[in-house]
Write a protein that holds these residues in place. Structure first.
Motif: not given
Length: 302
Positions: A288-302
């Motif tokens: 949905a474009g509400a988050a992204q996976v960066h290495i080993d983290q789930l990162v918020n995406k507005d």
């Protein structure tokens, strides 16, 4: 539409609810106080808008954490009286963690007190205008909305947004919620409203279009209640992500397993293992474009 001169709307985003400030000649009032992590900002916004005046009254439409999390900070800053929905009084008086929603949703709320209660049918004077408190169950069984007939303004909380309404939480626990949402939407449709201030998102004037969208969304959930549960678990994780901004992927399964409402929605409707559910929810937010996976983290995406 231009708001009456005695009203200010602070549009906050999805972690904190919108706040509505009333600057009446005899007293001031604020409706809803946002989430606890934004409490200092809420106090600053209100203090700046008051321009030296005192905040006399704080009102909560309902007691979800994103609508009352700033209560304690506002009480300390202004010593304001606080009015909550009458049906919630006993829970707040004893601060019952099992009945208040904060533990069940994995969210925070600093303990606060109250002075008064508001029930459906009560009439309030806010910003030198007359407002009716109306019951709006569905998203929350005890939620209220506020309607000003003279100005045709509705403060709809999470009962009606421009593109839907809040998660129907009672259904996740096996209680009735969809029928109550429908009744609340019918009530709003019966009112002469030209301007809606929702709990989240920008105020809007296309009330008929918003109601059509809400009824359609409700029919979608009623047709398959699993969809409401899927929406709920995505919203619960997104809220945590908004609060924390990033979450280690390795912690997600245990984090979500510790949230009783998340587990209840899974037990009743989704039937996934904790690992499967964590991976599914992450995938949905990323798609949905509400988050992204960066290495080993789930990162918020507005």
């Amino acid at each position: 539409m231009k708001l009456p001169a005695t009203m200010r709307v602070f549009e906050r985003g999805w972690l904190s609810s919108n706040n509505i400030l009333f600057l009446g000649h005899e007293h001031t009032a604020l409706v809803d106080s946002g989430y606890v992590t934004h409490a200092a900002q809420t106090v600053a916004l209100v203090r700046n808008a008051l321009q030296g005046r005192h905040l006399d009254l704080l009102i909560n439409t309902h007691l979800h954490s994103d609508h009352c999390g700033g209560n304690a900070s506002l009480q300390r800053a202004f010593a304001c009286r606080t009015a909550i929905p009458a049906a919630e009084a006993a829970k707040v008086r004893t601060w019952n963690d099992d009945e208040l929603t904060y533990k069940a949703t994995g969210q925070q709320c600093e303990r606060f007190d109250f002075d008064d209660t508001i029930a459906s049918g009560d009439v309030l004077t806010l910003g030198d205008m007359t407002w009716q408190a109306l019951a709006a169950p569905g998203h929350d069984p005890h939620s209220l909305i506020l309607y000003c007939p003279d100005e045709r303004i509705l403060i709809s909380a999470d009962a009606l947004w421009e593109n839907g309404f809040g998660v129907v939480f009672p259904e996740l626990e096996g209680a009735s919620g969809f029928a109550e949402v429908r009744d609340t939407l019918k009530l709003i449709a019966s009112l002469d409203v030209k301007y809606v201030i929702p709990g989240h998102g920008a105020p809007f004037t296309e009330v008929g279009k918003a109601l059509d969208t809400a009824f359609s969304r409700l029919d979608y959930f009623v047709g398959d209640p699993v969809r409401n549960a899927q929406n709920a678990v995505k919203v619960l994780l997104k809220f945590l992500l908004l609060e924390r901004q990033s979450i280690p992927l390795s912690q997600l399964e245990s984090l979500l397993s510790g949230i009783s409402l998340f587990e209840e929605a899974n037990r009743r409707y989704l039937h996934k293992s904790p690992s499967e559910l964590a991976h599914w929810t992450v995938a949905q937010l990323v798609r949905a474009g509400a988050a992204q996976v960066h290495i080993d983290q789930l990162v918020n995406k507005d």
